[in-house]
Design a protein around this motif. Sequence first.
Motif, PDB file in Angstrom:
ATOM      1  N   ALA A 208       0.828  -0.947   0.174  1.00 42.19           N
ATOM      2  CA  ALA A 208       0.209  -0.007   0.318  1.00 42.19           C
ATOM      3  C   ALA A 208       0.455   1.394   0.079  1.00 42.19           C
ATOM      4  O   ALA A 208       0.996   2.092  -0.508  1.00 42.19           O
ATOM      5  N   GLU A 209       1.788   1.029   0.381  1.00 41.21           N
ATOM      6  CA  GLU A 209       3.194   2.273   0.448  1.00 41.21           C
ATOM      7  C   GLU A 209       3.948   2.752  -0.499  1.00 41.21           C
ATOM      8  O   GLU A 209       3.678   4.020  -0.945  1.00 41.21           O
ATOM      9  N   ARG A 210       3.850   1.590  -1.228  1.00 38.62           N
ATOM     10  CA  ARG A 210       4.568   1.567  -2.939  1.00 38.62           C
ATOM     11  C   ARG A 210       3.320   2.167  -3.692  1.00 38.62           C
ATOM     12  O   ARG A 210       3.114   3.361  -4.510  1.00 38.62           O
ATOM     13  N   VAL A 211       2.273   1.214  -3.783  1.00 42.00           N
ATOM     14  CA  VAL A 211       0.921   1.976  -4.277  1.00 42.00           C
ATOM     15  C   VAL A 211       0.622   4.059  -4.319  1.00 42.00           C
ATOM     16  O   VAL A 211       0.716   4.556  -4.465  1.00 42.00           O
ATOM     17  N   ARG A 212       0.823   4.251  -3.081  1.00 44.35           N
ATOM     18  CA  ARG A 212       0.615   5.576  -2.864  1.00 44.35           C
ATOM     19  C   ARG A 212       1.503   6.131  -2.870  1.00 44.35           C
ATOM     20  O   ARG A 212       1.080   7.410  -3.871  1.00 44.35           O
ATOM     21  N   ALA A 213       2.643   5.968  -2.626  1.00 41.38           N
ATOM     22  CA  ALA A 213       4.097   6.758  -3.640  1.00 41.38           C
ATOM     23  C   ALA A 213       4.185   7.123  -5.143  1.00 41.38           C
ATOM     24  O   ALA A 213       3.942   8.015  -5.163  1.00 41.38           O
ATOM     25  N   ARG A 214       3.347   6.584  -5.582  1.00 42.22           N
ATOM     26  CA  ARG A 214       3.000   6.475  -6.882  1.00 42.22           C
ATOM     27  C   ARG A 214       1.671   7.180  -7.384  1.00 42.22           C
ATOM     28  O   ARG A 214       2.236   8.491  -8.353  1.00 42.22           O
ATOM     29  N   GLU A 215       1.033   7.280  -6.451  1.00 36.83           N
ATOM     30  CA  GLU A 215      -0.043   8.643  -5.936  1.00 36.83           C
ATOM     31  C   GLU A 215       0.264   9.807  -6.351  1.00 36.83           C
ATOM     32  O   GLU A 215      -0.274  10.886  -6.906  1.00 36.83           O
ATOM     33  N   LEU A 216       1.195   9.490  -5.177  1.00 34.63           N
ATOM     34  CA  LEU A 216       1.581  11.530  -5.215  1.00 34.63           C
ATOM     35  C   LEU A 216       2.751  11.708  -5.920  1.00 34.63           C
ATOM     36  O   LEU A 216       2.639  13.214  -6.170  1.00 34.63           O
ATOM     37  N   TRP A 217       3.857  10.932  -6.189  1.00 35.04           N
ATOM     38  CA  TRP A 217       4.779  11.780  -7.133  1.00 35.04           C
ATOM     39  C   TRP A 217       4.463  11.206  -8.781  1.00 35.04           C
ATOM     40  O   TRP A 217       4.070  12.382 -10.168  1.00 35.04           O
ATOM     41  N   LEU A 218       3.630  10.364  -9.531  1.00 34.67           N
ATOM     42  CA  LEU A 218       3.330  10.101 -11.161  1.00 34.67           C
ATOM     43  C   LEU A 218       2.536  11.788 -11.539  1.00 34.67           C
ATOM     44  O   LEU A 218       2.751  11.519 -12.995  1.00 34.67           O
ATOM     45  N   PRO A 219       1.400  12.250 -11.618  1.00 36.05           N
ATOM     46  CA  PRO A 219       1.096  13.275 -11.743  1.00 36.05           C
ATOM     47  C   PRO A 219       1.518  14.244 -11.178  1.00 36.05           C
ATOM     48  O   PRO A 219       1.804  14.898 -13.037  1.00 36.05           O
ATOM     49  N   VAL A 220       2.686  14.449 -10.544  1.00 33.41           N
ATOM     50  CA  VAL A 220       3.752  15.437 -10.348  1.00 33.41           C
ATOM     51  C   VAL A 220       5.038  15.201 -11.703  1.00 33.41           C
ATOM     52  O   VAL A 220       5.341  16.154 -12.285  1.00 33.41           O
ATOM     53  N   ALA A 221       4.766  13.977 -11.631  1.00 33.80           N
ATOM     54  CA  ALA A 221       5.913  13.550 -13.217  1.00 33.80           C
ATOM     55  C   ALA A 221       5.646  13.817 -13.953  1.00 33.80           C
ATOM     56  O   ALA A 221       6.222  14.624 -15.068  1.00 33.80           O
ATOM     57  N   HIS A 222       4.467  13.348 -14.084  1.00 39.77           N
ATOM     58  CA  HIS A 222       3.753  13.893 -15.953  1.00 39.77           C
ATOM     59  C   HIS A 222       3.697  15.491 -16.280  1.00 39.77           C
ATOM     60  O   HIS A 222       3.771  15.765 -17.332  1.00 39.77           O
ATOM     61  N   GLU A 223       2.888  16.849 -15.106  1.00 36.74           N
ATOM     62  CA  GLU A 223       2.991  17.710 -15.251  1.00 36.74           C
ATOM     63  C   GLU A 223       4.572  18.228 -15.209  1.00 36.74           C
ATOM     64  O   GLU A 223       4.698  19.092 -16.006  1.00 36.74           O
ATOM     65  N   LEU A 224       5.887  17.908 -15.000  1.00 34.94           N
ATOM     66  CA  LEU A 224       6.914  18.069 -15.008  1.00 34.94           C
ATOM     67  C   LEU A 224       7.600  18.085 -15.988  1.00 34.94           C
ATOM     68  O   LEU A 224       8.480  19.208 -16.889  1.00 34.94           O
ATOM     69  N   HIS A 225       6.854  16.972 -16.865  1.00 29.67           N
ATOM     70  CA  HIS A 225       7.390  16.441 -18.037  1.00 29.67           C
ATOM     71  C   HIS A 225       6.531  17.584 -19.202  1.00 29.67           C
ATOM     72  O   HIS A 225       7.735  18.098 -19.988  1.00 29.67           O
ATOM     73  N   GLU A 226       5.741  18.038 -18.934  1.00 24.44           N
ATOM     74  CA  GLU A 226       5.159  18.565 -20.098  1.00 24.44           C
ATOM     75  C   GLU A 226       5.929  20.020 -19.853  1.00 24.44           C
ATOM     76  O   GLU A 226       5.548  20.755 -20.959  1.00 24.44           O
ATOM     77  N   ARG A 227       6.250  20.353 -18.785  1.00 28.09           N
ATOM     78  CA  ARG A 227       6.931  21.772 -18.582  1.00 28.09           C
ATOM     79  C   ARG A 227       8.510  21.632 -19.119  1.00 28.09           C
ATOM     80  O   ARG A 227       9.279  23.125 -19.201  1.00 28.09           O
ATOM     81  N   GLY A 228       8.957  20.207 -19.346  1.00 30.65           N
ATOM     82  CA  GLY A 228       9.639  20.137 -20.121  1.00 30.65           C
ATOM     83  C   GLY A 228      11.155  20.139 -18.802  1.00 30.65           C
ATOM     84  O   GLY A 228      12.246  20.859 -19.277  1.00 30.65           O
ATOM     85  N   LEU A 229      11.073  20.067 -17.610  1.00 31.92           N
ATOM     86  CA  LEU A 229      12.033  19.921 -16.541  1.00 31.92           C
ATOM     87  C   LEU A 229      12.263  18.756 -15.908  1.00 31.92           C
ATOM     88  O   LEU A 229      11.503  17.451 -15.732  1.00 31.92           O
ATOM     89  N   ASN A 230      13.271  18.583 -15.805  1.00 28.74           N
ATOM     90  CA  ASN A 230      13.875  16.699 -15.308  1.00 28.74           C
ATOM     91  C   ASN A 230      15.266  17.073 -14.314  1.00 28.74           C
ATOM     92  O   ASN A 230      14.858  18.076 -13.837  1.00 28.74           O
ATOM     93  N   VAL A 231      13.677  16.451 -12.960  1.00 28.53           N
ATOM     94  CA  VAL A 231      13.753  17.056 -11.877  1.00 28.53           C
ATOM     95  C   VAL A 231      14.327  15.687 -11.140  1.00 28.53           C
ATOM     96  O   VAL A 231      13.820  14.576 -11.346  1.00 28.53           O
ATOM     97  N   LEU A 232      15.206  15.993  -9.463  1.00 27.50           N
ATOM     98  CA  LEU A 232      14.988  14.791  -9.032  1.00 27.50           C
ATOM     99  C   LEU A 232      14.287  15.492  -7.574  1.00 27.50           C
ATOM    100  O   LEU A 232      14.685  16.380  -6.580  1.00 27.50           O
ATOM    101  N   CYS A 233      13.362  14.549  -6.663  1.00 28.41           N
ATOM    102  CA  CYS A 233      12.609  13.968  -5.627  1.00 28.41           C
ATOM    103  C   CYS A 233      13.249  13.749  -4.890  1.00 28.41           C
ATOM    104  O   CYS A 233      12.750  12.756  -4.848  1.00 28.41           O
ATOM    105  N   THR A 234      14.114  14.210  -3.467  1.00 28.25           N
ATOM    106  CA  THR A 234      14.363  12.941  -2.155  1.00 28.25           C
ATOM    107  C   THR A 234      13.186  13.191  -0.841  1.00 28.25           C
ATOM    108  O   THR A 234      13.730  14.480  -0.932  1.00 28.25           O
ATOM    109  N   VAL A 235      12.606  12.531  -0.291  1.00 30.72           N
ATOM    110  CA  VAL A 235      12.340  12.248   0.677  1.00 30.72           C
ATOM    111  C   VAL A 235      12.144  11.723   1.814  1.00 30.72           C
ATOM    112  O   VAL A 235      12.071  10.328   1.033  1.00 30.72           O
ATOM    113  N   GLU A 236      12.152  12.246   2.971  1.00 35.16           N
ATOM    114  CA  GLU A 236      11.767  11.388   3.708  1.00 35.16           C
ATOM    115  C   GLU A 236      10.840  11.532   4.614  1.00 35.16           C
ATOM    116  O   GLU A 236      10.335  12.370   5.515  1.00 35.16           O
ATOM    117  N   PHE A 237       9.712  10.207   4.531  1.00 36.52           N
ATOM    118  CA  PHE A 237       8.522  11.391   4.902  1.00 36.52           C
ATOM    119  C   PHE A 237       8.398   9.875   6.575  1.00 36.52           C
ATOM    120  O   PHE A 237       9.232   9.280   7.021  1.00 36.52           O
TER     121      PHE A 237
END
Length: 466
Positions: A208-237
């Motif tokens: 469930a954690e892995r699924v939730r992490a994908r839910e938190l990130w994939l929409p963000v990654a999609h938007e960043l790709h649309e903007r032409g941005l290459n991004v590394l996001c590192t998070v310790e929850f």
Amino acid sequence: MSETEKQAEDPANEGTWISPDIFEADLKPRGWKDDPELRAGVDWLLSFVPADEWKRRRFAALRHFVDAVSGNSADSSGKGRFFNDRDRFAWYLFLGQAVLDHPIIYDYMYGSRVVPVLTAIGRNLELLKGVTGIDARVRRMVGPEKSQPNACLFELLVAAAYCRQRAQVTFLEERPGVAKTHDMDVALNGTNWAVECKRLEGGEYSEAERVRARELWLPVAHELHERGLNVLCTVEFLVELSAVPREYVAQKTVEWMRTGGLFAYSWSDSISVGRVERLNLKPLQKVLRTDDVAMNSSRMHELLTGRYKRNAHIITTLHVQHADNPVYVKECDAGCVFDWDSKSEAAIDKRARDVFKRVAEGCRQLPDGRPGIVHIGFEAVDGDDVERKRYDKVLQSLKDFDPEGKSLEYVYVTWLAPESPPDTLLAFDETCHHQAIRPQRIRPLPNGFLVLPSDLSTRPGGHWQL
């Protein structure tokens, strides 16, 4: 949007075309060394599957893997798996054959979990062939239990361990509709032990954690790709991922963009500690000038994040050009990477599932009036913090365990610790804790190790205590 996402969303794309005769070709690099122990284990298990059936199941495993890696998978589960849950046995045997005969089509991450087990079976094959009832047990794994082969594989490892002590081992026949019995009888030094094995699967909480992490990130990654941005996001929850607001990661990337995106943006609050920065693709691109890199590999992760971390949780969305072999990448000109970890005490506690329930189940399956042993095994892939916590729980649970009239003398708990380093095919460690419950005899297995060769030296302490 990444190239793989584009492919996945194209309704006209029905998957990567692969020739059904692909395995007829020579797919081994020059000088690739054979592994006689692994081959013995793989060939023996293959002997239980008709050739035509295996040809179909192996190709299905290959197709699912390649489609998932190249972004053509129609899987909507959100789990991001490279195999079909309904035939996990075929995936395991596919990986074993891959290392031997077609290593260019191989999943390094999952292979590190499977290949050592298959190798251990091959190493002990002559002993296992002398186990009464073993053929029937393997046939159940190959057929009716093909979605959950781990239970049988664990039983084979345990049986081999007793065989190495010169015990006579007998698998009991399954009796559908009748109360469950123990897995095997073990006759050793005048004692007839009843042995029950319990293999813990990956926890629902971790999934469930892995699924939730994908839910938190994939929409963000999609938007960043649309903007032409290459991004590394590192998070310790610092809280459970289920408590993280859906827009939390998106808000952090917005804050980074408001600064102009030229420098890293760091934060520390009650939810997490993290950092958003430009993704440096140069290390990967430098390697790609001369070599292809496996899409799903720790080498890829190391080149993208700048470090190798055991048991890492990394989600990548990359704009790539696949090599002729779609498992590998030959060009990458854009990407977004989410390197996350779950550090809250509550999350660590829930991932560190105790073995008490499984020991109790195993104990109930032991016959009355006979000395019994319960073996518990699981993969330690949730991180060292989790295994430290789990070890404390195991010690407490077994110290206080009441067998309620059963003659349970010993419990063995085995941590199987696979690893896929970027500079080698795989690494494997193992930790075993044995606990006397109501001992009347000396424990039959001196150390309880199941996978590692018996001639290797061992050290005290768990694998997380490096």
